[in-house]
Structure formats: structure tokens, C-alpha cells
Design a protein around this motif. Structure first.
Motif, PDB file in Angstrom:
ATOM      1  N   ASP A 168      -0.638 -16.479   4.891  1.00 40.73           N
ATOM      2  CA  ASP A 168       0.263 -15.463   5.358  1.00 40.73           C
ATOM      3  C   ASP A 168       1.065 -16.600   5.937  1.00 40.73           C
ATOM      4  O   ASP A 168       0.268 -16.148   7.019  1.00 40.73           O
ATOM      5  CB  ASP A 168      -0.008 -14.351   5.490  1.00 40.73           C
ATOM      6  N   LYS A 210       3.641 -23.133   0.619  1.00 35.46           N
ATOM      7  CA  LYS A 210       3.862 -21.042   1.836  1.00 35.46           C
ATOM      8  C   LYS A 210       3.280 -20.790   0.481  1.00 35.46           C
ATOM      9  O   LYS A 210       2.291 -19.240   0.911  1.00 35.46           O
ATOM     10  CB  LYS A 210       4.791 -21.072   2.186  1.00 35.46           C
ATOM     11  N   ALA A 240      -2.474 -23.492  10.573  1.00 32.12           N
ATOM     12  CA  ALA A 240      -2.468 -21.941   9.865  1.00 32.12           C
ATOM     13  C   ALA A 240      -3.672 -21.219   9.910  1.00 32.12           C
ATOM     14  O   ALA A 240      -3.741 -20.291   8.830  1.00 32.12           O
ATOM     15  CB  ALA A 240      -1.853 -22.207   8.291  1.00 32.12           C
ATOM     16  N   SER A 297       6.279 -22.945   7.464  1.00 28.26           N
ATOM     17  CA  SER A 297       5.791 -23.776   6.238  1.00 28.26           C
ATOM     18  C   SER A 297       6.680 -25.066   5.904  1.00 28.26           C
ATOM     19  O   SER A 297       6.075 -26.212   6.081  1.00 28.26           O
ATOM     20  CB  SER A 297       5.564 -23.109   4.822  1.00 28.26           C
ATOM     21  N   SER A 314       5.150 -17.793   7.762  1.00 33.27           N
ATOM     22  CA  SER A 314       6.336 -18.491   7.677  1.00 33.27           C
ATOM     23  C   SER A 314       7.113 -19.400   7.515  1.00 33.27           C
ATOM     24  O   SER A 314       6.480 -20.076   7.072  1.00 33.27           O
ATOM     25  CB  SER A 314       7.350 -17.580   9.262  1.00 33.27           C
ATOM     26  N   THR A 347       8.418 -24.535   0.938  1.00 30.53           N
ATOM     27  CA  THR A 347       8.200 -23.081   0.874  1.00 30.53           C
ATOM     28  C   THR A 347       7.440 -23.045  -0.406  1.00 30.53           C
ATOM     29  O   THR A 347       6.232 -22.337  -0.589  1.00 30.53           O
ATOM     30  CB  THR A 347       9.551 -21.929  -0.186  1.00 30.53           C
TER      31      THR A 347
END
Length: 342
Positions: A72, A63, A111, A78, A74, A60
């Protein structure tokens, strides 16, 4: 290039096996096996859950950094990317330094972003992770010093932590203040090197000077965006600190699992110090970290001998090292086979 990387990995694991063999010899193989196999299953399940909490928190954090860079993803994505990153770090020599290029490629593919953005993101996360680790280590060592007299091994370790706590931030600050000069120097040094290497790589076109300069500029601009976002940095630091806390709890629980509990303050400072051994040529610091942790725990606790300390560390590292390797290996194999779709 791939053949050279494979050779380095194989040699690294061969060296790690030798290091482990020496460690197990001094700890006593029979005693070590007995203690590890008698570990309480309930505690082992708890360590597994804590390991996943650590991976989620640092995933996270990644992220968050990617969000600052306009990417961006999720929480699940991540998490998967970070396990793949940890897998890369754990199978390549010199820890993060060896695994970051592979991790940047994984981030850029999964990503759907530029390679230099992925490299800037993982470099930022690695730098962010350093701050809470050293801070917690100093707090833990300071608290522990109020309870007992530090031995020579612990005094040396504490001096090393203090030196890192002063030296690394100073180096980062200096590099940040001189980043534009550093950027120009890197462009001058890397451009001819990259173009030369590209000529010998099959199916890879030789990049132009302007193209290389654009990508290096993109890397530095991404680093700047992260550094100029206080909110994002604060969130990433908090998640990083929680991840370190999870690792420390996991080590503390591991010693309860083998019936040899240690003070939690010991876990607070030995885990970050042990992580420093990850910069060795061994894959992910395997062997070196175990030696460091076992020596420090045995030195810090009069009730824990070296063989018992080794058993507790083996249980701890069995989860912290091998769970990401297993899960991250699956992630990397899936990415290599078919790629991800956002």
C-alpha cells in the motif's frame, strides 16, 4: 557491473546524438529551430500539464498493481516511483528491458517490499500498458483508413501493429499456461549464473540455491496474484489507456503549437507505433522514436512535410521524454542519497 552499465549508457547517448544529427540534417536545422522557437506558449503549458496527467495515470496504475500484491502506497509516492522508473528506462538502452531491474530496486526500497515483488509489479505494468496501446493504434489506423488511402509506410506500420496485436498476446498466453515449466527452467539456468556473479561483487554474499529459488518463486507467485485479480487488472488497464490517450493528445497539441495541426486520428495510431522504436539500443529510444514518428506523421498527412513533422515531434518528445528524465533524475538522486521512509 556499474562501470559496464555506465559505459553502455554513454555509448547509447553517443549513438542517439548521431541519430539526432542525421534527423536534424534531413529536416533542416534552421527551419527546425525557427518552428520550435515560435511554438505558442499556451499550447506548451497545456502539453506540460498533459505530461503530468500521463505520469500520474501510469503511476496510479503501478499503485494499483502494488495494491494487488499487498503493498500500500500513496498516489504521490506511486507518481514519484513511476517518474524514477521512467528516468531509468529513458537513460538505459532497450527501453523498459534495460530499466526494469533498476526500477524494481527503486520500488523495493521506496515501498519497503521484496525485490522480486517490485520486479513483478513493474513487469506487470509494462505488460498491461501494451494492451491499450495496440488496441488504440488499431482503432486509430482503422478510422484513418476510412478517410484516406494508406501509403506504403503506413501499410507497413499497420501490418507491424497487427502482427504485434496477435503475436504478443499469444506469446504471453503461452508463457502463462507454461509458467510452472518456465519457472523450473529459470531456476535451473539462473541459479549457477547468479551465484557465479555474486562471487565477484564486493560486499555481496553468495546466495544459497534455496534463497535464489525462493526469490524466483516469489516473482512468479506475484505475477499470478496480479493475473488472478480481474478488478485490479481492469483498473490498471483503464489507467493505462488514459495515459496513452494523454500522450496522443500531447502529440496533437504539439502540432497545433507550431501552427501545423494534424488530424487526431493520426496521433491515435502513430504514438503507439512510435513507442515500439523504444526497444532499440538507444537510451529510451531517443532518436529512433523521433525518426519513426516524423516519418509516420509526414506519410499520414499530406499537409505536413517531413521538416514540419520533425518540429512537431521534437516539441512533443521534449516534454514526454525530458520532463520524466528531469523529475525522475531528482527522485533517483534523492533515493540514492538517503532512501525513502514509508
Amino acid at each position: 557491473m556499474a562501470r559496464e552499465n555506465l559505459r553502455a549508457t554513454v555509448l547509447g547517448f553517443a549513438a542517439a546524438i548521431v541519430v539526432f544529427a542525421v534527423l536534424f540534417y534531413f529536416a533542416g536545422v534552421d527551419e527546425l529551430v525557427d518552428r520550435v522557437t515560435m511554438a505558442e506558449p499556451t499550447y506548451l503549458v497545456a502539453i506540460l500539464a498533459i505530461t503530468f496527467l500521463w505520469l500520474v495515470s501510469w503511476g496510479t496504475s503501478l499503485k494499483t498493481v502494488l495494491g494487488v500484491l499487498g503493498v500500500d502506497i500513496s498516489v504521490i509516492r506511486s507518481f514519484l516511483i513511476f517518474t524514477g522508473a521512467t528516468f531509468s528506462n529513458n537513460i538505459t538502452p532497450f527501453g523498459q528491458a534495460g530499466g526494469e531491474p533498476v526500477t524494481a530496486l527503486l520500488i523495493s526500497r521506496s515501498a519497503d517490499t521484496e525485490y522480486e515483488t517490485g520486479l513483478a509489479a513493474i513487469a506487470s505494468v509494462d505488460t498491461i500498458n501494451f494492451v491499450p496501446s495496440i488496441t488504440i493504434a488499431l482503432i486509430g489506423a482503422g478510422y484513418y483508413a476510412t478517410e484516406v488511402t494508406l501509403g506504403r509506410n503506413l501499410e507497413i506500420a499497420l501490418v507491424a501493429v497487427v502482427a504485434l496485436a496477435v503475436g504478443v498476446p499469444a506469446a504471453v498466453y503461452t508463457a502463462w499456461k507454461r509458467r510452472y515449466d518456465l519457472e523450473r527452467r529459470l531456476i535451473g539456468v539462473l541459479t549457477p549464473f547468479i551465484r557465479t556473479i555474486a562471487r565477484y561483487v564486493p560486499r555481496v554474499s553468495v546466495p544459497t540455491n534455496d534463497g535464489i529459488e525462493r526469490r524466483i518463486n516469489g516473482f512468479f507467485r506475484s505475477i499470478e496474484r496480479v493475473g488472478r485479480n480481474p478488478r485490479g487488472l481492469a483498473v490498471a488497464l483503464g489507467l493505462s489507456g488514459f495515459g496513452w490517450f494523454c500522450q496522443m493528445v500531447a502529440l496533437w497539441v504539439a502540432f497545433h503549437a507550431i501552427g501545423a495541426p494534424i488530424a487526431f486520428s493520426i496521433a491515435l495510431f502513430v504514438v503507439p507505433i512510435g513507442a515500439i522504436a523504444g526497444v532499440t539500443p538507444l537510451p529510451g529510444g531517443a532518436g529512433g522514436i523521433e525518426w519513426t514518428l516524423a516519418i509516420l506523421v509526414a506519410a499520414a498527412s499530406s499537409a505536413v512535410s517531413f521538416d514540419v513533422a520533425t518540429a512537431g515531434v521534437v516539441v512533443f518528445r521534449g516534454f514526454i521524454y525530458w520532463v520524466p528524465v528531469a523529475l525522475g533524475g531528482l527522485v533517483m538522486s534523492t533515493e540514492s542519497a538517503r532512501g525513502w521512509r514509508s
